[in-house]
Design a protein around this motif. Structure first.
Motif, PDB file in Angstrom:
ATOM      1  N   UNK A  35     -69.322  14.747  36.701  1.00 45.39           N
ATOM      2  CA  UNK A  35     -68.224  14.647  37.664  1.00 45.39           C
ATOM      3  C   UNK A  35     -66.929  15.066  36.987  1.00 45.39           C
ATOM      4  N   UNK A  36     -65.961  15.436  37.784  1.00 40.32           N
ATOM      5  CA  UNK A  36     -64.654  15.769  37.226  1.00 40.32           C
ATOM      6  C   UNK A  36     -64.059  14.515  36.601  1.00 40.32           C
ATOM      7  N   UNK A  37     -63.377  14.704  35.462  1.00 40.81           N
ATOM      8  CA  UNK A  37     -62.820  13.553  34.759  1.00 40.81           C
ATOM      9  C   UNK A  37     -61.589  13.977  33.970  1.00 40.81           C
ATOM     10  N   UNK A  38     -60.791  12.993  33.590  1.00 39.49           N
ATOM     11  CA  UNK A  38     -59.583  13.212  32.812  1.00 39.49           C
ATOM     12  C   UNK A  38     -59.855  12.821  31.368  1.00 39.49           C
ATOM     13  N   UNK A  39     -59.464  13.698  30.446  1.00 42.62           N
ATOM     14  CA  UNK A  39     -59.576  13.416  29.015  1.00 42.62           C
ATOM     15  C   UNK A  39     -58.192  13.603  28.412  1.00 42.62           C
ATOM     16  N   UNK A  40     -57.574  12.533  27.965  1.00 45.96           N
ATOM     17  CA  UNK A  40     -56.250  12.546  27.350  1.00 45.96           C
ATOM     18  C   UNK A  40     -55.263  13.356  28.213  1.00 45.96           C
ATOM     19  N   UNK A  88     -64.803   5.867  32.483  1.00 51.17           N
ATOM     20  CA  UNK A  88     -64.102   4.647  32.866  1.00 51.17           C
ATOM     21  C   UNK A  88     -63.280   4.933  34.114  1.00 51.17           C
ATOM     22  N   UNK A  89     -63.230   3.968  34.998  1.00 53.71           N
ATOM     23  CA  UNK A  89     -62.433   4.093  36.216  1.00 53.71           C
ATOM     24  C   UNK A  89     -61.020   3.622  35.915  1.00 53.71           C
ATOM     25  N   UNK A  90     -60.021   4.461  36.211  1.00 53.57           N
ATOM     26  CA  UNK A  90     -58.614   4.124  35.995  1.00 53.57           C
ATOM     27  C   UNK A  90     -57.880   4.376  37.305  1.00 53.57           C
ATOM     28  N   UNK A  91     -57.885   3.364  38.157  1.00 51.90           N
ATOM     29  CA  UNK A  91     -57.296   3.534  39.490  1.00 51.90           C
ATOM     30  C   UNK A  91     -58.152   4.496  40.300  1.00 51.90           C
ATOM     31  N   UNK A  92     -57.545   5.609  40.743  1.00 49.99           N
ATOM     32  CA  UNK A  92     -58.280   6.613  41.515  1.00 49.99           C
ATOM     33  C   UNK A  92     -58.914   7.683  40.622  1.00 49.99           C
ATOM     34  N   UNK A  93     -58.626   7.621  39.333  1.00 49.71           N
ATOM     35  CA  UNK A  93     -59.106   8.671  38.429  1.00 49.71           C
ATOM     36  C   UNK A  93     -60.257   8.169  37.569  1.00 49.71           C
ATOM     37  N   UNK A  94     -61.118   9.108  37.181  1.00 45.22           N
ATOM     38  CA  UNK A  94     -62.202   8.818  36.255  1.00 45.22           C
ATOM     39  C   UNK A  94     -61.809   9.406  34.911  1.00 45.22           C
ATOM     40  N   UNK A  95     -61.866   8.587  33.872  1.00 40.54           N
ATOM     41  CA  UNK A  95     -61.494   9.033  32.531  1.00 40.54           C
ATOM     42  C   UNK A  95     -62.720   9.020  31.629  1.00 40.54           C
TER      43      UNK A  95
END
Length: 111
Positions: A35-40, A88-95
């Motif tokens: 899935x799409x995710x945020x890294x730093x 990890x779930x961070x609000x609406x974003x996946x990290x």
């Protein structure tokens, strides 16, 4: 004639000897993000990425797009048998907080 042969042999031996001294590239690992995710702070789309691990950085490559992201590279006591991506779930974003690379003892930790 003999001196040309000896000179040619010496040059060939020198070239063959230097061929083994070329530094190897850093190993490339493949990791699939489901899935799409945020890294730093950087958004990575879902897909199969090639990872190049450097000193304190990881380069994510998908198709022709490359992103270099800072990471803490840790070594585990035993080898990982599969790739493990810690989401990890961070609000609406996946990290992504860490990635463990299969076949190695390497764990990449993202802050």
């Amino acid at each position: 004639m003999l001196t040309k042969f000896v000179l040619s042999f010496c040059i060939l031996a020198l070239v063959a000897g230097m061929a083994g001294t070329v530094p190897a590239k850093t190993p490339t690992h493949k990791v699939t993000l489901t899935q799409s995710a945020v890294v730093v702070g950087t958004v990575l789309k879902a897909g199969e990425y090639r990872l190049n691990v450097g000193a304190g950085t990881v380069t994510f490559t998908l198709d022709k797009e490359s992103l270099t992201i800072p990471a803490k590279v840790e070594t585990n006591a035993i080898r990982y048998t599969t790739d493990q991506v810690q989401y990890e779930q961070d609000g609406n974003r996946v990290k992504i907080s860490e990635i463990c690379l299969s076949g190695t003892k390497t764990r990449l930790v993202f802050n």
